[in-house]
Design a protein around this motif. Structure first.
Motif, PDB file in Angstrom:
ATOM      1  N   LEU A 183     138.467  41.011  79.772  1.00  0.00           N
ATOM      2  CA  LEU A 183     137.812  42.735  80.691  1.00  0.00           C
ATOM      3  C   LEU A 183     138.641  42.812  82.570  1.00  0.00           C
ATOM      4  O   LEU A 183     138.274  43.509  81.929  1.00  0.00           O
ATOM      5  CB  LEU A 183     136.507  42.153  80.537  1.00  0.00           C
ATOM      6  CG  LEU A 183     135.889  42.347  79.293  1.00  0.00           C
ATOM      7  CD1 LEU A 183     134.433  42.331  79.432  1.00  0.00           C
ATOM      8  CD2 LEU A 183     136.186  43.707  78.032  1.00  0.00           C
TER       9      LEU A 183
ATOM     10  N   LEU B  76     136.071  51.799  79.547  1.00  0.00           N
ATOM     11  CA  LEU B  76     135.967  52.136  78.093  1.00  0.00           C
ATOM     12  C   LEU B  76     136.872  52.420  76.937  1.00  0.00           C
ATOM     13  O   LEU B  76     136.570  51.950  75.351  1.00  0.00           O
ATOM     14  CB  LEU B  76     134.300  52.252  78.246  1.00  0.00           C
ATOM     15  CG  LEU B  76     133.677  51.421  78.124  1.00  0.00           C
ATOM     16  CD1 LEU B  76     132.285  51.411  78.660  1.00  0.00           C
ATOM     17  CD2 LEU B  76     132.957  49.751  78.374  1.00  0.00           C
TER      18      LEU B  76
ATOM     19  N   ILE C   8     139.315  50.273  75.638  1.00  0.00           N
ATOM     20  CA  ILE C   8     139.036  49.558  74.419  1.00  0.00           C
ATOM     21  C   ILE C   8     139.248  50.692  73.013  1.00  0.00           C
ATOM     22  O   ILE C   8     139.312  50.217  71.878  1.00  0.00           O
ATOM     23  CB  ILE C   8     137.702  48.855  73.934  1.00  0.00           C
ATOM     24  CG1 ILE C   8     137.731  47.395  75.757  1.00  0.00           C
ATOM     25  CG2 ILE C   8     137.495  47.963  73.587  1.00  0.00           C
ATOM     26  CD1 ILE C   8     136.483  47.619  75.981  1.00  0.00           C
TER      27      ILE C   8
ATOM     28  N   ARG D   1     133.314  46.496  67.119  1.00  0.00           N
ATOM     29  CA  ARG D   1     132.326  46.095  67.104  1.00  0.00           C
ATOM     30  C   ARG D   1     131.356  44.678  67.307  1.00  0.00           C
ATOM     31  O   ARG D   1     131.112  44.234  68.623  1.00  0.00           O
ATOM     32  CB  ARG D   1     131.249  46.364  66.159  1.00  0.00           C
ATOM     33  CG  ARG D   1     129.576  45.745  66.842  1.00  0.00           C
ATOM     34  CD  ARG D   1     128.523  46.503  65.065  1.00  0.00           C
ATOM     35  NE  ARG D   1     128.408  47.777  65.357  1.00  0.00           N
ATOM     36  CZ  ARG D   1     127.867  48.683  65.859  1.00  0.00           C
ATOM     37  NH1 ARG D   1     126.931  48.640  66.579  1.00  0.00           N
ATOM     38  NH2 ARG D   1     128.601  49.923  65.713  1.00  0.00           N
TER      39      ARG D   1
ATOM     40  N   CYS E  58     133.587  43.602  71.539  1.00  0.00           N
ATOM     41  CA  CYS E  58     132.240  44.418  72.416  1.00  0.00           C
ATOM     42  C   CYS E  58     130.949  43.347  72.311  1.00  0.00           C
ATOM     43  O   CYS E  58     131.120  43.527  73.340  1.00  0.00           O
ATOM     44  CB  CYS E  58     131.644  45.308  72.151  1.00  0.00           C
ATOM     45  SG  CYS E  58     132.951  46.985  72.092  1.00  0.00           S
ATOM     46  N   THR E  59     130.548  43.377  70.887  1.00  0.00           N
ATOM     47  CA  THR E  59     130.029  42.473  71.008  1.00  0.00           C
ATOM     48  C   THR E  59     129.906  40.784  71.620  1.00  0.00           C
ATOM     49  O   THR E  59     129.292  40.293  72.650  1.00  0.00           O
ATOM     50  CB  THR E  59     129.258  41.925  69.580  1.00  0.00           C
ATOM     51  OG1 THR E  59     129.025  43.241  69.187  1.00  0.00           O
ATOM     52  CG2 THR E  59     127.517  41.426  69.607  1.00  0.00           C
TER      53      THR E  59
ATOM     54  N   HIS F 180     132.245  39.966  73.291  1.00  0.00           N
ATOM     55  CA  HIS F 180     132.770  39.887  74.953  1.00  0.00           C
ATOM     56  C   HIS F 180     131.363  40.893  76.192  1.00  0.00           C
ATOM     57  O   HIS F 180     131.489  40.708  76.667  1.00  0.00           O
ATOM     58  CB  HIS F 180     134.043  41.150  75.484  1.00  0.00           C
ATOM     59  CG  HIS F 180     134.642  40.838  75.514  1.00  0.00           C
ATOM     60  ND1 HIS F 180     135.048  40.466  73.706  1.00  0.00           N
ATOM     61  CD2 HIS F 180     136.221  40.025  75.676  1.00  0.00           C
ATOM     62  CE1 HIS F 180     136.522  39.855  73.400  1.00  0.00           C
ATOM     63  NE2 HIS F 180     137.167  39.791  75.177  1.00  0.00           N
TER      64      HIS F 180
ATOM     65  N   LEU G 230     129.380  42.895  75.999  1.00  0.00           N
ATOM     66  CA  LEU G 230     129.088  44.481  76.255  1.00  0.00           C
ATOM     67  C   LEU G 230     127.771  45.196  76.490  1.00  0.00           C
ATOM     68  O   LEU G 230     127.663  44.892  74.977  1.00  0.00           O
ATOM     69  CB  LEU G 230     130.443  45.545  75.522  1.00  0.00           C
ATOM     70  CG  LEU G 230     131.565  45.476  76.167  1.00  0.00           C
ATOM     71  CD1 LEU G 230     132.854  46.468  75.832  1.00  0.00           C
ATOM     72  CD2 LEU G 230     131.834  45.170  77.401  1.00  0.00           C
TER      73      LEU G 230
ATOM     74  N   ASP H  80     126.758  50.763  76.024  1.00  0.00           N
ATOM     75  CA  ASP H  80     129.290  50.524  75.957  1.00  0.00           C
ATOM     76  C   ASP H  80     129.264  50.669  74.396  1.00  0.00           C
ATOM     77  O   ASP H  80     130.482  50.999  74.419  1.00  0.00           O
ATOM     78  CB  ASP H  80     129.558  50.332  77.219  1.00  0.00           C
ATOM     79  CG  ASP H  80     128.736  50.570  78.189  1.00  0.00           C
ATOM     80  OD1 ASP H  80     128.984  51.764  78.151  1.00  0.00           O
ATOM     81  OD2 ASP H  80     129.091  49.491  79.452  1.00  0.00           O
ATOM     82  N   THR H  81     128.894  49.928  73.999  1.00  0.00           N
ATOM     83  CA  THR H  81     129.226  49.051  72.544  1.00  0.00           C
ATOM     84  C   THR H  81     129.519  50.005  71.607  1.00  0.00           C
ATOM     85  O   THR H  81     130.673  50.692  70.943  1.00  0.00           O
ATOM     86  CB  THR H  81     128.433  47.983  71.977  1.00  0.00           C
ATOM     87  OG1 THR H  81     128.545  47.233  73.041  1.00  0.00           O
ATOM     88  CG2 THR H  81     128.891  47.855  70.796  1.00  0.00           C
TER      89      THR H  81
ATOM     90  N   VAL I 251     132.200  52.866  71.617  1.00  0.00           N
ATOM     91  CA  VAL I 251     133.412  52.465  71.763  1.00  0.00           C
ATOM     92  C   VAL I 251     133.397  52.298  70.049  1.00  0.00           C
ATOM     93  O   VAL I 251     134.297  52.870  69.036  1.00  0.00           O
ATOM     94  CB  VAL I 251     134.194  51.047  71.879  1.00  0.00           C
ATOM     95  CG1 VAL I 251     134.779  50.846  71.374  1.00  0.00           C
ATOM     96  CG2 VAL I 251     133.725  50.811  73.828  1.00  0.00           C
TER      97      VAL I 251
END
Length: 858
Positions: free
Chosen positions: A397, A481, A484, A508, A511-512, A514, A516, A520-521, A524
């Protein structure tokens, strides 16, 4: 030459031509029976050597002159259709008699069927030319005496070597490679690469050989391994990739019968069959071949980087001591270097840290050869356990959030196999071709191009390119973001099914993992799901309809998502191909963005389209051009609100200035102007409405070779047609400014004649469409309001396509209101807004669809 000698020479040439033909046929037969690059390349060089030496002596050339093979021919390698580069070396400038002999010699060589590149020089002239031209220096490095005065050749060789500045030569070859890479967009991943000149092609390997020869470092990959400039395994890899590229180039020359180095679509499937490559259940043989080519080119670029750096350490040994960065890394000659050979084994996090350090330290120009080698060897340490560690996720990140070097880091991670191991779905798209006729890059390279476009929006030095994008992204909190979303928007291409839906799951999961925040998830994931929506609405729907804007606003839901989608869409469309993006598409997206933004800020659907503001802006423009208040009403009283909603203030002002004093003109009014971005021509046609008018107009533009990017068809209250077109010349055969007057005059004459519509020539099918055909699709459906019908079609682009569609509609008495023309490379996705009695009968609608399909397929 006297007549007897000329006659004798003619006989020699005929015999030589026969020997060359028979010899080449024998080489081809032997190669096809047992493919061996050395036998073919050296065999043809030897065959040509023999004939040149015979001719030299047959022409009784002076004993103190010499004929020298240079370039690839000097290296003793001649591809089946390559040029034969010669240097005729003289002790002094040629007199008239010798010039005549030399002319006869060169003419004879051409008559023998050889493609000759030659120069005639003295030693001094060679040295002067070499001092001025790096290309001449390079060709002399591989000079080989064929026949003649050996002492003269050795003297040239000695003086040239003595005068060669190795450091200058090395720097010049690096610059030359950079310039060549720039010509090919710095990527080997184009869908039709040049296997000789593109990055990762044979030229990269040849350059390594030239520098080695210039520095006396060796004449083979094995020599370089002995000097420990590369490892033994790398020497083997270099030989393997060189053989593969040589085989490709040999096969291309034999297949085409000429010096063709481009892997065109026309040749890819045939080459795959010749090379014994079979299709799989999901991929053509050509796709399997090209993926192998991309892997090879990637390996060539990696080894090229390693060797060039090792050459540099030998050629420039005095560049200072190492500077410690931390316990794992140091700086050596402006390059990041591992402090210990086992750094990546002991501390796997360094596999990502090295990319972060390159971003954070502006003085670094790259990594040392041993660091790159260790990175490649240890890439498999990026596994499930590696990905699960929180510190590694935090490092990744951080790379996305740096102020500089983001795109370069991701390109490097992709090149060295780190990205495909960190983001597992990435593995499937590396080197994956896209045969949709508007993407010109493989999937992974397209994604990196979109990331690059997004990144440029944030950089002050590029703010002049798209200032609105820059303003929007600077004001967008946590804009990383969007990077990503760019990485995942096409990551599911080629799996079957909807790649947007499949990509959502991948995004998803990332993002999960990492950690976020939920907000934000969801942003994206939503962007990946809808990355095609804004482009589709702008290019295919009637954005002057408040209901269309309302539906799009309902999909977007909030201004932050709207801004994010606009930025991603802009970057995505521009990242497909230089041919796909144009100012007109940019304007469509911009208009949709601002209308939706106003609606999300509380305006009514009508106000969101800015009709009142548009009229006020139009009047201001008219006053600016000197028109008195109220003069516009003569024309405007004949126009309904739909006209004002479909045209911009600037377009309305242009039309008004041209028509306010002749709103009942008995003669057609045709005016054209170059588009604001000078990437097309806008045309306005004002005439009494007449049967088949739109068909006649499309026929006229088609015969002139124009593509119609946009068409707005309007009928005034007093029975006049006021039609607007945006045209583009795909071949750009002439300046648009030169075409304006021609269009105005010729089209006005045709409209006055009121003859039957003339069909434009169909033109030739493009190579792309020939090899990757598009099955046309046509559908006619009522819109949600039930006032209009929408005709949607997808087909391969060709001249006359719009004319054929318009003809079918005219035959059934259907009125066309708006045409939204989306040309995506060789593919068109067009949408038409229609009304007509025939559209109320299902049987007739089906008949119309079939007729249009028949026209598209013929």
């Amino acid at each position: 030459m006297n007549d007897a000698l000329t006659e004798s020479l003619q006989g020699f040439v005929a015999a030589a031509r026969r020997r060359l033909g028979e010899g080449m046929a024998a080489l081809r037969t032997a190669y096809e029976a047992r493919p061996h690059t050395g036998n073919m390349l050296k065999g043809r060089a030897t065959l040509v050597d023999d004939e040149i030496v015979r001719l030299w002596h047959d022409c009784a050339m002076p004993a103190d002159a010499a004929v020298v093979a240079v370039g690839g021919y000097g290296r003793g390698e001649l591809f089946p259709a390559s040029d034969v580069d010669l240097l005729i070396l003289l002790p002094k400038a040629a007199d008239a008699a010798l010039q005549g002999k030399l002319s006869g010699l060169v003419s004879a060589l051409w008559d023998m069927g050889l493609e000759i590149g030659h120069s005639v020089r003295t030693i001094d002239e060679c040295l002067v030319a070499a001092a001025d031209d790096i290309t001449v220096q390079t060709s002399l490095l591989e000079a080989r005496l064929l026949t003649g005065d050996g002492r003269l050749f050795e003297l040239l060789n000695s003086l040239f070597r003595d005068g060669l500045d190795l450091r200058t030569f090395y720097k010049a070859k690096l610059l030359e490679q950079e310039q060549r890479y720039a010509r090919f967009n710095e990527t080997p991943y184009a869908l039709e690469p040049n296997c000789k000149e593109s990055p990762g092609g044979l030229r990269d390997l040849q350059m390594l050989g030239w520098i080695a020869r210039a520095g006396g470092l060796g004449r083979s990959w094995r020599d370089l391994a002995r000097r420990r400039l590369i490892t033994g395994s790398e020497a083997g890899e270099l030989r393997n990739v060189e053989r593969f590229l040589q085989h490709l180039r040999i096969r291309l020359h034999l297949l085409t019968g000429r010096s063709e180095d481009r892997l065109l679509f026309d040749h890819q499937e045939k080459l795959a069959r010749i090379l014994g490559i079979e299709p799989t259940a999901t991929r053509r043989a050509s796709e399997v071949l090209m993926q192998r080519y991309y892997v090879t080119a990637k390996m060539v670029m990696q080894l090229n980087t390693v060797l060039l750096q090792n050459y540099g350490s030998v050629i420039f040994p005095d560049r200072g001591a190492a500077i410690t960065v931390n316990p794992r890394f140091q700086v050596v000659r402006e390059l990041l270097d591992i402090r210990h050979e086992d750094v990546f084994e002991r501390e796997p996090a360094a596999l990502l840290e090295c990319f972060l350090l390159l971003q954070q330290r502006s003085e670094l120009k790259g990594m040392t050869a041993r660091t790159l080698r260790a990175l490649w060897i240890n890439r498999n340490r990026v596994n499930a356990a590696f990905r699960a560690r929180p510190e590694h996720r935090a490092l990744f990140l951080q790379i996305l959030q740096q102020k500089r070097g983001i795109v370069r880091s991701f390109r490097r991670m992709n090149e060295y196999g780190i990205l495909s191991r960190y983001i597992v779905p990435w593995r499937r798209i590396v080197g994956q071709m896209q045969h949709d006729l508007f993407h010109v890059y493989t999937v992974d390279q397209h994604i990196l191009m979109v990331l690059r476009n997004m990144r440029r929006f944030t950089m002050g030095e590029h703010a002049h390119e798209y200032p609105l994008m820059t303003r929007l992204i600077i004001g967008f909190e946590r804009h990383w973001l969007l990077y990503i979303a760019a990485l995942f928007h096409d990551i599911a291409k080629g799996r079957g099914g909807d790649h947007s839906t499949l990509g959502m799951a991948d995004a998803r999961e990332f993002c999960t993992q990492h950690e976020l925040p939920t907000e934000d998830t969801e942003l994206v994931v939503w962007l990946v799901e809808h990355h095609l929506t804004m482009s589709r609405v702008a290019q295919k729907e009637d954005t002057s309809d408040p209901e269309v804007i309302q539906r799009f606003a309902d999909t977007v839901g909030e201004e932050r998502r709207l801004t994010a989608l606009y930025l991603l869409t802009h970057a995505d469309v521009r990242g497909t191909s230089p041919k796909v993006w144009n100012g007109w598409k940019g304007k469509l997206l911009e208009d949709l963005f601002f209308a939706t933004q106003r609606l999300l800020r509380g305006a009514t659907p009508q106000a969101a389209l800015g009709l009142d503001d548009r009229l006020e802006d139009t009047r201001r423009l008219l006053r600016y051009h000197g028109l008195r208040p109220g003069v516009e009403n003569t024309l405007w009283d004949h126009l309904d609100p739909v006209y004002f909603m479909r045209h911009s203030a600037e377009e309305i002002a242009w039309h008004t200035r041209l028509l306010y004093y002749r709103s009942d003109s008995p003669e057609p009014v045709v005016k054209a102007r170059v588009a604001e971005d000078e990437d097309g021509v806008q045309v306005m046609v004002f005439t009494r409405d007449q049967r088949d008018l739109f068909v006649r107009l499309t026929g006229f533009f088609g015969r002139m070779g124009f593509s119609i990017l946009d068409a707005k068809v309007h009928t005034t209250r007093h029975g006049f047609a006021l039609d607007s077109f945006m045209l583009q010349d795909p071949g750009q055969r002439a300046s648009y400014r030169d075409i304006v007057t021609l269009i105005e005059h010729e089209l006005a004459v045709r409209l006055q004649q009121q003859g039957a519509p003339e069909r434009p020539a169909r033109g030739r099918m493009s190579r792309h469409v020939k090899h990757f055909p598009i099955s046309p699709e046509v559908s006619i459906r009522a819109d949600e309001a039930g006032r209009h019908h929408v005709l949607s079609l997808t087909a391969a682009d060709r001249p006359g396509l719009l004319f054929d569609v318009a003809s079918v509609l005219a035959d059934h008495g259907i009125r066309l209101h708006t045409a939204k023309i989306a040309t995506l490379g060789e593919r068109v996705e067009d949408t038409f807004l229609l009304t007509g009695q025939a559209l109320n009968q299902d049987a007739l609608v089906l008949k119309i669809e079939r007729e249009i399909l028949d026209r598209l397929q013929t």
